[in-house]
Design a protein around this motif. Structure first.
Motif, PDB file in Angstrom:
ATOM      1  N   ASP A   1       0.843  -1.199   0.000  1.00 50.99           N
ATOM      2  CA  ASP A   1       0.000   0.000   0.000  1.00 50.99           C
ATOM      3  C   ASP A   1       0.877   1.247   0.000  1.00 50.99           C
ATOM      4  OD1 ASP A   1      -2.683  -1.182   0.292  1.00 50.99           O
ATOM      5  OD2 ASP A   1      -1.884  -1.927   2.191  1.00 50.99           O
ATOM      6  N   ASN A   2       0.552   2.195  -0.893  1.00 52.03           N
ATOM      7  CA  ASN A   2       1.227   3.482  -0.798  1.00 52.03           C
ATOM      8  C   ASN A   2       0.380   4.430   0.041  1.00 52.03           C
ATOM      9  OD1 ASN A   2      -0.724   4.808  -2.538  1.00 52.03           O
ATOM     10  ND2 ASN A   2       0.325   3.860  -4.271  1.00 52.03           N
ATOM     11  N   LEU A   3       0.931   5.558   0.381  1.00 55.73           N
ATOM     12  CA  LEU A   3       0.258   6.471   1.305  1.00 55.73           C
ATOM     13  C   LEU A   3      -1.051   6.998   0.739  1.00 55.73           C
ATOM     14  CD1 LEU A   3       0.246   8.003   3.942  1.00 55.73           C
ATOM     15  CD2 LEU A   3       1.755   9.713   2.911  1.00 55.73           C
ATOM     16  N   LYS A   4      -1.051   7.346  -0.533  1.00 57.65           N
ATOM     17  CA  LYS A   4      -2.263   7.918  -1.137  1.00 57.65           C
ATOM     18  C   LYS A   4      -3.400   6.901  -1.152  1.00 57.65           C
ATOM     19  CE  LYS A   4      -3.593  11.057  -4.825  1.00 57.65           C
ATOM     20  NZ  LYS A   4      -3.097  11.873  -5.940  1.00 57.65           N
ATOM     21  N   SER A   5      -3.088   5.659  -1.482  1.00 58.27           N
ATOM     22  CA  SER A   5      -4.131   4.632  -1.511  1.00 58.27           C
ATOM     23  C   SER A   5      -4.698   4.376  -0.117  1.00 58.27           C
ATOM     24  CB  SER A   5      -3.589   3.332  -2.114  1.00 58.27           C
ATOM     25  OG  SER A   5      -2.641   2.728  -1.249  1.00 58.27           O
ATOM     26  N   LEU A   6      -3.846   4.481   0.898  1.00 62.25           N
ATOM     27  CA  LEU A   6      -4.320   4.306   2.275  1.00 62.25           C
ATOM     28  C   LEU A   6      -5.291   5.419   2.662  1.00 62.25           C
ATOM     29  CD1 LEU A   6      -1.073   3.228   4.179  1.00 62.25           C
ATOM     30  CD2 LEU A   6      -3.019   1.789   3.551  1.00 62.25           C
ATOM     31  N   LEU A   7      -4.950   6.648   2.296  1.00 58.72           N
ATOM     32  CA  LEU A   7      -5.820   7.782   2.629  1.00 58.72           C
ATOM     33  C   LEU A   7      -7.159   7.666   1.903  1.00 58.72           C
ATOM     34  CD1 LEU A   7      -3.277  10.763   2.556  1.00 58.72           C
ATOM     35  CD2 LEU A   7      -4.119   9.485   4.532  1.00 58.72           C
ATOM     36  N   GLU A   8      -7.118   7.247   0.651  1.00 63.09           N
ATOM     37  CA  GLU A   8      -8.356   7.101  -0.116  1.00 63.09           C
ATOM     38  C   GLU A   8      -9.217   5.974   0.453  1.00 63.09           C
ATOM     39  OE1 GLU A   8      -6.812   6.500  -4.004  1.00 63.09           O
ATOM     40  OE2 GLU A   8      -6.707   8.653  -4.480  1.00 63.09           O
TER      41      GLU A   8
ATOM     42  N   ASN B   1     -13.226   3.978   7.019  1.00 59.02           N
ATOM     43  CA  ASN B   1     -13.108   4.273   8.441  1.00 59.02           C
ATOM     44  C   ASN B   1     -14.499   4.380   9.055  1.00 59.02           C
ATOM     45  OD1 ASN B   1     -13.084   6.590  10.675  1.00 59.02           O
ATOM     46  ND2 ASN B   1     -11.089   5.584  10.701  1.00 59.02           N
ATOM     47  N   LYS B   2     -14.726   3.725  10.175  1.00 56.67           N
ATOM     48  CA  LYS B   2     -16.071   3.653  10.760  1.00 56.67           C
ATOM     49  C   LYS B   2     -16.535   4.993  11.320  1.00 56.67           C
ATOM     50  CE  LYS B   2     -16.009  -1.296  11.816  1.00 56.67           C
ATOM     51  NZ  LYS B   2     -14.795  -1.587  11.074  1.00 56.67           N
ATOM     52  N   ILE B   3     -15.621   5.803  11.825  1.00 58.73           N
ATOM     53  CA  ILE B   3     -16.011   7.117  12.336  1.00 58.73           C
ATOM     54  C   ILE B   3     -16.432   8.017  11.178  1.00 58.73           C
ATOM     55  CG2 ILE B   3     -15.279   9.131  13.660  1.00 58.73           C
ATOM     56  CD1 ILE B   3     -15.516   6.615  15.308  1.00 58.73           C
ATOM     57  N   VAL B   4     -15.726   7.917  10.052  1.00 56.46           N
ATOM     58  CA  VAL B   4     -16.113   8.685   8.857  1.00 56.46           C
ATOM     59  C   VAL B   4     -17.517   8.278   8.417  1.00 56.46           C
ATOM     60  CG1 VAL B   4     -15.623   9.074   6.411  1.00 56.46           C
ATOM     61  CG2 VAL B   4     -13.749   9.063   8.066  1.00 56.46           C
TER      62      VAL B   4
ATOM     63  N   ALA C   1     -13.165  18.060   9.475  1.00 54.93           N
ATOM     64  CA  ALA C   1     -12.070  18.193  10.445  1.00 54.93           C
ATOM     65  C   ALA C   1     -11.552  16.815  10.861  1.00 54.93           C
ATOM     66  CB  ALA C   1     -12.541  18.975  11.676  1.00 54.93           C
ATOM     67  N   TYR C   2     -12.477  15.884  11.073  1.00 54.47           N
ATOM     68  CA  TYR C   2     -12.051  14.533  11.460  1.00 54.47           C
ATOM     69  C   TYR C   2     -11.282  13.858  10.327  1.00 54.47           C
ATOM     70  CZ  TYR C   2     -11.975   9.687  12.794  1.00 54.47           C
ATOM     71  OH  TYR C   2     -11.542   8.419  13.085  1.00 54.47           O
ATOM     72  N   LYS C   3     -11.784  14.015   9.084  1.00 59.62           N
ATOM     73  CA  LYS C   3     -11.116  13.392   7.943  1.00 59.62           C
ATOM     74  C   LYS C   3      -9.678  13.898   7.808  1.00 59.62           C
ATOM     75  CE  LYS C   3     -15.110  12.434   4.949  1.00 59.62           C
ATOM     76  NZ  LYS C   3     -15.773  12.776   3.673  1.00 59.62           N
TER      77      LYS C   3
ATOM     78  N   LEU D   1      -2.585   1.443  12.557  1.00 63.35           N
ATOM     79  CA  LEU D   1      -2.861   2.016  11.237  1.00 63.35           C
ATOM     80  C   LEU D   1      -4.010   1.278  10.559  1.00 63.35           C
ATOM     81  CD1 LEU D   1      -2.168   3.950   8.948  1.00 63.35           C
ATOM     82  CD2 LEU D   1      -0.372   2.354   8.213  1.00 63.35           C
ATOM     83  N   GLY D   2      -4.046  -0.029  10.715  1.00 59.19           N
ATOM     84  CA  GLY D   2      -5.105  -0.822  10.109  1.00 59.19           C
ATOM     85  C   GLY D   2      -6.486  -0.448  10.627  1.00 59.19           C
ATOM     86  N   ILE D   3      -6.579  -0.138  11.922  1.00 57.62           N
ATOM     87  CA  ILE D   3      -7.851   0.291  12.514  1.00 57.62           C
ATOM     88  C   ILE D   3      -8.297   1.614  11.890  1.00 57.62           C
ATOM     89  CG2 ILE D   3      -8.928   1.169  14.610  1.00 57.62           C
ATOM     90  CD1 ILE D   3      -8.773  -1.815  14.603  1.00 57.62           C
TER      91      ILE D   3
END
Length: 412
Positions: A17-24, A30-33, A115-117, A197-199
């Motif tokens: 995984d690269n950083l951009k793919s993780l953010l996307e 993400n459950k909070i999102v 803000a959370y994102k 990070l996985g969470i």
């Protein structure tokens, strides 16, 4: 195994995984999102509900009435059905202020979600590069241990030949064991960071590909989403206060009711049935004005305005804090760049020193203590240099975060 299936699996095994793919991925998983999205939808429904208050209301109903001791002039049993249409002609601005208040709450929810994102993005960047730093430390320790292991094997042969003492062997063995201990600790740290990070991302983290963040230090700072959320909350309090004040204005409503009646045991007089109403239409216009309430409404409004004033103080504090955070982020970038130069110089010097000491140690000119010290300095310098490079990436991300930019947009 099917050849097409292999072609799909092999790339997945080769690339991480690269950083951009993780953010996307985190943005969608993400459950909070996801929770924030649902909250926004709920708030939007409240806006739609308040907007529908402008439409006329339509009610239907009926009743059944039976009297055991019926009057001679009234039926003993009456049943009726009705339909009523009503509309508020004037409410002092209550509905419009309610809509604006709910819309401000929607805006606050939206900014809180943003803000959370962005905070989540920064956390993921920090975890990503902290894992990279820990991996660099692990690689340096493994390289060091390979060299110590090779030297230990060499010295063991000299010991068996009687040319070195047992103390020489044990010191190298102790250094090897100490490195194994450090390697185990770093491995645990890497696994822990990957779990964390996985969470945040919403999936299991295996390997991480190289990623870098571009820097643009002349960005225009935007108000943080946290501040925008507070401003929206402040606006909602203003509309809520106006809503309360509407109670002092005239409330005008018109209603039209149409009734149908049915009867049993109809009364009669002189053998003649007394006629009853079969249907009736009633038009009613009501006017209500609050003349006196011991200051209840004004006190409620005063409470809301004080809450708004308190929010304004928080907004001012957050704005000052954001300005400071931007300055510190730029300072951190400059400081980390200087640290990179120092760490690079230290790595070059320690590498040259180690190579020199290693040759002297092999020639018996210096003892194992000098050799191990030189190896340790080179190992630490290599790990420190890699860490400084990764810290610079985190510093860039922090700068974008505090200027309220989307970090993902600056990743190569």
């Amino acid at each position: 195994m099917n050849r097409k299936l292999l072609l799909l699996i092999i790339p997945a095994l080769m690339y991480g995984d690269n950083l951009k793919s993780l953010l996307e991925f985190a943005t969608s998983n993400n459950k909070i999102v996801a929770s924030n999205v649902l909250i926004q939808e709920a708030k939007k429904s409240e806006v739609e509900s308040s907007q529908s208050a402008y439409y006329p209301t339509v009610d239907v109903g009926g009743f059944y009435q039976r009297s055991d001791d019926a009057s001679p002039f009234a039926p003993g049993t009456i049943y009726s059905g009705y339909a009523k249409v009503g509309v508020d002609l004037y409410d002092g601005g209550r509905k419009s202020n309610t809509i604006k208040q709910n819309q401000a709450i929607v805006d606050s929810s939206k900014y809180s979600s943003l803000a959370y994102k962005k905070s989540l993005q920064l956390q993921i960047v920090q975890d990503f590069y902290n894992i990279k730093s820990a991996k660099s430390t692990l690689d340096a320790l493994k390289e060091s241990n390979n060299q110590i292991s090779a030297e230990l094997d060499r010295v063991k042969k000299f010991y068996e030949a009687g040319t070195v003492t047992k103390d020489d062997v044990e010191r190298l063995r102790a250094a090897y064991s100490n490195n194994i201990y450090r390697i185990s600790s770093v491995k645990y740290r890497i696994k822990s960071l990957k779990k964390i990070l996985g969470i945040k991302v919403g999936k299991k983290i295996e390997t991480l590909d190289a990623s870098s963040i571009e820097i643009s230090e002349n960005l225009q700072k935007e108000l943080s989403d946290d501040i925008l959320a507070l401003q929206a909350n402040s606006s909602s309090l203003t509309y809520s206060a106006n809503n309360i004040s509407s109670a002092y204005y005239p409330q005008i409503r018109v209603e039209d009711t149409y009734n149908l009646y049915g009867y049993q045991d109809k009364p009669s007089m002189g053998g003649q049935e007394i006629k009853q109403l079969d249907n009736q239409n009633k038009l009613m216009l009501t006017l209500n004005i609050r003349l006196f309430d011991m200051g209840t409404i004004s006190k409620q409004k005063e409470s809301l305005l004080l809450q708004k004033e308190a929010l304004q103080k928080q907004i001012e504090q957050y704005q000052d804090q954001q300005d400071v955070n931007v300055e510190l982020a730029l300072l951190k970038i400059d400081t980390t760049k200087a640290q990179i130069q120092s760490a690079k110089s230290a790595l070059e010097s320690s590498t040259i020193a180690y190579e020199t000491v290693s040759k002297k140690y092999s020639a018996g000119v210096v003892d194992y203590v000098t050799y191990l010290d030189s190896l340790s300095v080179k190992t630490n310098a290599k790990a420190q240099y890699e860490k400084a490079l990764n810290d610079l990436q985190i510093a860039y991300a922090s700068y974008y975060y505090y200027t309220n930019k989307n970090i993902k947009d600056f990743i190569k």
